[in-house]
Design an enzyme around this catalytic site. Structure first.
Site, PDB file in Angstrom:
ATOM      1  N   GLY A  32       0.049   2.861   5.845  1.00 33.23           N
ATOM      2  CA  GLY A  32       0.642   3.777   4.868  1.00 33.23           C
ATOM      3  C   GLY A  32       1.617   4.753   5.493  1.00 33.23           C
ATOM      4  O   GLY A  32       2.382   4.413   6.398  1.00 33.23           O
ATOM      5  N   ASP A  34       1.030   7.218   7.425  1.00 39.04           N
ATOM      6  CA  ASP A  34       0.689   7.441   8.834  1.00 39.04           C
ATOM      7  C   ASP A  34       1.480   6.474   9.726  1.00 39.04           C
ATOM      8  O   ASP A  34       2.137   6.881  10.709  1.00 39.04           O
ATOM      9  CB  ASP A  34      -0.830   7.212   8.992  1.00 39.04           C
ATOM     10  CG  ASP A  34      -1.400   7.728  10.294  1.00 39.04           C
ATOM     11  OD1 ASP A  34      -0.646   8.319  11.084  1.00 39.04           O
ATOM     12  OD2 ASP A  34      -2.610   7.540  10.528  1.00 39.04           O
ATOM     13  N   GLY A 124      -3.312   7.074  -1.435  1.00 41.07           N
ATOM     14  CA  GLY A 124      -3.090   5.659  -1.139  1.00 41.07           C
ATOM     15  C   GLY A 124      -4.430   4.961  -0.989  1.00 41.07           C
ATOM     16  O   GLY A 124      -5.234   4.943  -1.924  1.00 41.07           O
TER      17      GLY A 124
HETATM   18  P1  ADP Z   1      -4.336   8.083   2.409  1.00 40.50           P
HETATM   19  O1  ADP Z   1      -5.083   7.271   3.437  1.00 40.50           O
HETATM   20  O2  ADP Z   1      -4.475   9.577   2.633  1.00 40.50           O
HETATM   21  O3  ADP Z   1      -4.642   7.657   1.017  1.00 40.50           O
HETATM   22  P2  ADP Z   1      -1.829   6.575   2.441  1.00 40.50           P
HETATM   23  O4  ADP Z   1      -0.826   6.543   3.548  1.00 40.50           O
HETATM   24  O5  ADP Z   1      -2.555   5.307   2.149  1.00 40.50           O
HETATM   25  O6  ADP Z   1      -2.807   7.804   2.762  1.00 40.50           O
HETATM   26  O7  ADP Z   1      -1.116   7.039   1.107  1.00 40.50           O
HETATM   27  C1  ADP Z   1      -0.740   8.343   0.808  1.00 40.50           C
HETATM   28  C2  ADP Z   1       0.509   8.319  -0.059  1.00 40.50           C
HETATM   29  O8  ADP Z   1       1.664   8.180   0.780  1.00 40.50           O
HETATM   30  C3  ADP Z   1       0.578   7.136  -1.039  1.00 40.50           C
HETATM   31  O9  ADP Z   1       1.013   7.631  -2.284  1.00 40.50           O
HETATM   32  C4  ADP Z   1       1.643   6.231  -0.423  1.00 40.50           C
HETATM   33  O10 ADP Z   1       2.348   5.488  -1.415  1.00 40.50           O
HETATM   34  C5  ADP Z   1       2.548   7.243   0.208  1.00 40.50           C
HETATM   35  N1  ADP Z   1       3.474   6.782   1.252  1.00 40.50           N
HETATM   36  C6  ADP Z   1       3.439   5.661   2.025  1.00 40.50           C
HETATM   37  N2  ADP Z   1       4.490   5.634   2.864  1.00 40.50           N
HETATM   38  C7  ADP Z   1       5.216   6.769   2.623  1.00 40.50           C
HETATM   39  C8  ADP Z   1       6.421   7.331   3.150  1.00 40.50           C
HETATM   40  N3  ADP Z   1       7.122   6.722   4.106  1.00 40.50           N
HETATM   41  N4  ADP Z   1       6.863   8.521   2.646  1.00 40.50           N
HETATM   42  C9  ADP Z   1       6.174   9.160   1.682  1.00 40.50           C
HETATM   43  N5  ADP Z   1       5.037   8.699   1.142  1.00 40.50           N
HETATM   44  C10 ADP Z   1       4.567   7.513   1.602  1.00 40.50           C
END
Ligand code: ADP
Length: 179
Positions: A32, A34, A124
């Site tokens: 995601g 991260d 996410g």
């Molecule tokens: P978590 O494990 O805290 O749920 P995720 O990374 O799976 O974190 O998702 C958190 C949010 O970040 C989701 O809404 C996802 O669509 C979004 N996301 C993923 N990549 C990016 C990015 N490059 N910029 C902004 N938001 C993003």
């Protein structure tokens, strides 16, 4: 006056002092947002994360807390690694999500940041219901102690951006009604 802006887009492109990462407790990267932040920042970010002393076995940042590191190749000065709750797993997810936002904002203030960008923490794979997450995120960011910060929400999908916009509109109306 508080400044909160909603952008539909990629948080790694944000021109701000601090980019918040929705990290996991190990702080060694993941999927995601991260993964996107680590890819854009390059290997220096992982090295900086490894320097954070674990509180207990492998746990550099417990759920609801946040840690700050330099930002590697990103234009931001800092990455703030915030660990949100897994919605169906952690007890009291509301408090934990609010404290992930609060701890991130406190670190930004204590490090002299003027601007900060958040993703939708826990929205996410951690499965937080979007409307509820928006309510918590917006209400913590609107606290008076953060009014000197310019706060951006970088929301990846149109759906999440629309939910955050609705929440911003709702809170505006609530404030007006109370005048
Ligand atoms: P978590 O494990 O805290 O749920 P995720 O990374 O799976 O974190 O998702 C958190 C949010 O970040 C989701 O809404 C996802 O669509 C979004 N996301 C993923 N990549 C990016 C990015 N490059 N910029 C902004 N938001 C993003």
């Amino acid at each position: 006056m508080d400044t909160i802006k909603i952008i539909q887009g990629d948080i790694t492109k944000a021109s701000v002092d601090a980019i918040v990462n929705a990290a996991n407790s190990q702080m060694l990267g993941g999927g995601g947002v991260d993964g996107a932040i680590h890819r854009a920042a390059g290997p220096d970010l992982l090295e900086a994360c490894k320097k954070i002393k674990p509180k207990m076995e492998g746990i550099r940042c417990p759920v609801g807390e946040a840690r700050i590191t330099p930002a590697g190749n990103l234009t931001a000065k800092y990455v703030i690694h915030a660990v949100g709750p897994r919605y169906s797993f952690d007890k009291n997810p509301e408090n934990l999500l609010a404290s992930a936002y609060q701890n991130s904002l406190d670190l930004a203030v204590s490090h002299g940041c003027v601007s900060i960008a958040f993703p939708a923490i826990s929205c996410g794979v951690y499965g937080y219901p979007l409307q509820n997450a928006a309510k918590i995120a917006v209400s913590v960011c609107k606290r008076p102690e953060y009014k000197a910060l310019i706060i951006y929400f970088y929301l990846f999908s149109q759906e999440i951006a629309a939910i955050w916009m609705d929440e911003m509109d709702n809170t505006k109306n609530i404030q007006k009604d109370r005048l």
